[in-house]
Design a protein around this motif. Structure first.
Motif: not given
Length: 897
Positions: A545-550, A553-554, A558-560, A565-569
């Motif tokens: 399906y044409a869906i990705d999660f974001v 978290s530290n 990443s996986m398929p 993304i790494k947090p600023l805090a």
């Protein structure tokens, strides 16, 4: 999962091939270069409403700086196309320069009430005055221009202010009749918009012109010398003095070497324009040029803005939202002016964009906290002397790096200023009631300032705002300006997204893919939301399906179909299950959304990612939906002692939040009715019912025992809103009839200690991993769910899949799944639930039927059908190839076998 979707690559490749073809159209020694679209400080009256409210000009760029930039980038002929005047052209001509007169007039379609821009060249002063008089009616304006032999160009044809698609298409049809020259390369627009402009013009045939002329009652020869022949132009649309001349138009001048000796270049240029001997040159990018232009505009506005006046702002034309934004912007910019270092930083940034490196004094006297930022700006200034593409590449790297540096500094300042460890410890020890109380803001302004500088965290209103602002000014305001410029430039580019999508569909060319980005604050945490989202990700990967999660978290890789993304805090939420919420860099989310070619959003959590989803929705002009997993109002009512005023405050906050989305997904009919009621006021047509499902692992391979084990099971978070404090009463009532009854309790939570004291003989298993739950269900005869809080109750499906009926309260999700007396029980209170459990053990034959019915009910919740319904609700196409059908059949074979 591709980080740069093929759509963007294909669009860029198609457009670059066109530009290459234009480069070789004319003999190189018979070509003049000109930027047909650029501005300086005499574009003083902005078209944008906010600029007029704040009394800001479109640019502060001096004429000499613009002409120097044009010449540095190879322009042979100079024109300056300011809005609604040619003051700069007349000034240069008066000083003896050879200039092609030009201007960009704002004209109106009176019958459509749509304003567009028109570029026009070669006019005299007297003709300019006549054009100014006629610009309120585009037909009078263009007829006069045609009668006088003045060439006109339609700039950025697909960029204008009209949200009505039908009126927009009508206007575009009329533009094909009114214009014969079109700007198909605008340096401030992205590749897709420029390419769709090109394809739109290419689709125009003489037959179409005749048909449209008859349809609209317009004779195109009244406005064009030859309406059947369309020509292409280009321009930088530069307001900054950075990119002027990097985009423009090749003008073919036959026998140029002989003619340039006795004719002015401006005359040769005008002749080429009139005779359509033009070809665009240059390059476009996603939105870096416009982003930098807006960012630099803010840096100069921060230095030059004069207080527009509150009364003037209130009385000015515009909506309340427009005025509130202008009020906020003016305060931010005026606050910047108060602080010399912040102003100096913006000056350094502006100079870097012009290729001026920070001076030795700045480099050696700047505070150590800011040296890294100054180094990046120095690198940016050096790159300006390279090619324009190298400069853009450096902008792509330097600006996000500066932003991340500054936002990190902001977080450090907040921690230092607030003694954040003590604050977090204090917050951790506060009750939820006290935390909710902190959300209120007093109406008395004096309460926001503590003259003694002593801060109490019982109420945020006692914070010393003056001291905090003085400490945070540079990092807070600078990061706000950078992030605002990114989001603002994105909005400026994509605000006509619906028109572009409609046009590409009509032309069947370069149709933007339908791709969904799913935002969440929680993905691998120990809660039902995370478990469900993990199942969705697996299903997405399986089906393509044409869906990705974001997620931010530290602790996750990443996986398929999952961006991390790494947090600023990070902020711990002890009161809400001990989860840790990451604070994302908004530019990281911006980059992921843009490069991934997404065009719609779903968000699963109301916290940081919820706010981020709203920002992306507004910036990219895409639909956004919210997936409601938790009934927070019910949570606060059942787990806290908040009074009615505090509960009502939460309800209003939730209502304001949900209304920002184009649709809300709910997991039960009760929530749909509540959200569409007068209390919440959401449109019923924008509330969609959906469901969770089970992984096939929950269908046990071994057959469940038909004989009674006399074991009850509770599985879930041990907290009061989950109804666990009803368990002791229920179990003890059942034991009055069946003393041998046992209860297994799987889960952990804040009520665990109290519950163990009340049920010391219970089998407490603690938190059980998701993969181990199926075997746990085989140990039990009946699952208890004494919660009136669960929006769905995936444990109900899990138990049913293992042929374990469920006894639950007649509320929310469970009542939509359980058929009372058929595959489980629905009760209104603990007394009734205890009685139903007793009756369950009284009839083994009926119990056997109920177990089979429970199993069959679980088969109704299959991902293929649930996802298909979700896709239909958000208008996302779902492909059903043969292999998908085979996988579905295989799934059912596994289940039924």
């Amino acid at each position: 999962m591709s980080h740069t979707h093929d759509f963007r690559k294909n669009v860029k490749s198609a457009y670059e091939n066109f530009i290459i073809s234009q480069k070789i159209r004319f003999p190189f020694d018979e070509v003049l270069r000109i930027d047909l679209h650029c501005h300086d400080h005499n574009s003083s009256e902005p078209d944008e409403l906010w600029g007029r409210i704040l009394r800001l000009p479109e640019t502060w760029l001096e004429t000499e700086a613009l002409t120097a930039c044009l010449k540095n980038h190879g322009s042979d002929v100079i024109t300056i196309t300011n809005h609604n005047n040619a003051l700069s052209c007349w000034d240069l001509i008066g000083r003896g320069h050879d200039i092609l007169t030009g201007a960009e007039f704002t004209c109106t379609f009176p019958e459509l009430e749509i304003k567009i821009h028109v570029l026009i060249y070669g006019f005299s002063y007297e003709q300019e005055q006549e054009l100014i008089k006629r610009r309120k009616d585009i037909y009078r304006f263009l007829r006069y221009a045609n009668d006088c032999g003045l060439p006109t160009v339609l700039p950025h044809p697909l960029y204008f202010d009209c949200k009505d698609i039908k009126r927009s298409h009508t206007m575009l049809e009329k533009c094909l009749l009114l214009f014969e020259r079109f700007e198909v390369l605008n340096g401030q627009r992205d590749v897709w918009q420029n390419l769709m402009t090109l394809e739109w013009i290419r689709s125009c045939t003489p037959e179409m012109i005749d048909e449209l002329g008859e349809k609209h009652g317009i004779n195109p020869f009244d406005y064009c010398q030859n309406p059947y022949e369309k020509s292409f132009t280009g321009g930088s649309d530069d307001h900054l003095g950075t990119f002027a001349g990097t985009c423009g138009t090749f003008l073919h001048i036959p026998d140029l070497k002989n003619r340039e000796g006795h004719q002015k270049l401006s005359e040769l240029a005008l002749d080429a324009l009139k005779n359509k001997r033009t070809a665009p040159f240059g390059f476009t990018i996603d939105e870096e040029k416009l982003n930098i232009a807006i960012l630099d505009y803010f840096t100069q506005a921060a230095k030059n803005l004069k207080d527009p006046g509150l009364l003037r702002l209130l009385l000015h034309r515009g909506s309340t939202t427009d005025k509130l934004f202008c009020f906020a912007i003016s305060n931010i910019l005026l606050e910047i002016q108060r602080h010399k270092f912040t102003t100096r930083f913006f000056d350094t940034f502006h100079n870097a964009l012009l290729g001026k490196r920070p001076g030795i004094f700045v480099k050696h006297t700047v505070h150590k906290d800011y040296k890294d930022a100054v180094t990046k700006l120095d690198r940016l200034a050096v790159s300006k002397k390279d090619s324009p593409s190298a400069f853009i590449d450096e902008i792509r790297k330097a600006v996000p790096e500066v932003f991340e540096f500054i936002i990190s500094l902001l977080i450090k300042r907040i921690k230092d200023n607030l003694n954040v460890n003590n604050v977090l410890s204090d917050i951790k020890n506060k009750s939820i009631e006290e935390l909710i109380d902190m959300l209120e803001v007093p109406t008395q302004l004096r309460m926001h300032f503590n003259e003694n500088g002593k801060t109490s965290y019982k109420h945020m209103t006692q914070l010393n705002v003056s001291k905090l602002f003085d400490s945070l000014t540079f990092p807070a305001l600078t990061s706000l300006v950078i992030a605002g410029s990114y989001l603002g430039s994105t909005y400026a580019i994509y605000r006509n997204r619906n028109l572009l999508s409609s046009l590409s569909k009509n032309l069947n060319k370069h149709i933007h893919p339908k791709r969904l980005l799913w935002l969440t604050d929680s993905f691998f945490d120990k809660n039902g939301i995370s478990s469900f989202l993990q199942s969705v990700r697996v299903e997405i990967e399986l089906k393509g399906y044409a869906i990705d999660f974001v997620v931010c978290s530290n602790n996750i890789q990443s996986m398929p179909n999952l961006h991390v993304i790494k947090p600023l805090a990070e902020v711990p939420l002890e009161q809400f299950g001990g989860n840790v919420i990451g604070i994302p860099n908004i530019l990281d989310l911006h980059r992921i959304f843009q490069k991934g070619g997404y065009d719609r959003i779903i968000c699963s959590t109301e916290l940081v990612m919820g706010l981020a989803a709203i920002c992306l929705k507004e910036a990219f002009c895409v639909p956004a939906y919210f997936y409601m997993h938790t009934d927070w109002l019910d949570f606060f009512q059942k787990s806290t002692d908040l009074n009615n005023h505090a509960i009502d405050r939460i309800r209003r906050m939730l209502r304001a939040f949900y209304k920002r989305f184009d649709g809300v997904f709910v997991l039960n009919s009760e929530h749909k009715d509540w959200l569409s009621s007068s209390y919440m006021g959401l449109d019923k047509d924008k509330i969609f019912e959906t469901s969770h499902w089970l992984d096939k692992g929950y269908y046990p391979s071994q057959t469940h025992q038909d004989t009674f084990q006399y074991k009850l099971l509770f599985a879930g978070r041990l907290s009061k809103e989950k109804g666990v404090m009803d368990l002791p009463f229920i179990v003890n009532r059942v034991r009055e009839i069946y003393p041998e009854i046992q209860i297994i309790i799987a889960g952990s939570g804040p009520a665990e200690v109290e519950l163990k004291a009340l049920l010391p003989e219970a089998d407490f298993r603690g938190w059980v991993d998701h993969a181990d739950m199926p075997s746990l269900y085989t140990e039990a005869d009946l699952l208890l769910l004494p919660s009136k809080f669960d929006t769905f109750g995936v444990v109900v499906l899990e138990a049913m899949a293992g042929r374990v009926p469920v006894a639950a309260y007649n509320s929310k999700g469970p009542k939509d799944i359980i058929q009372n007396g058929v595959n489980g029980y629905l009760s209104n209170d603990a007394d009734e639930m205890a009685a139903q459990i007793i009756s369950f053990f009284e009839d083994s034959y009926k119990t056997s039927e109920m177990k089979q019915a429970a199993y069959l009910r679980s088969l109704d919740y299959q991902p293929e059908f649930i996802m298909k319904k979700l896709f239909e609700d958000i208008n996302l196409p779902i492909k059903s190839p043969d292999k998908l059908l085979v996988r579905t059949i295989e799934r059912y074979e596994v289940i039924y076998n």
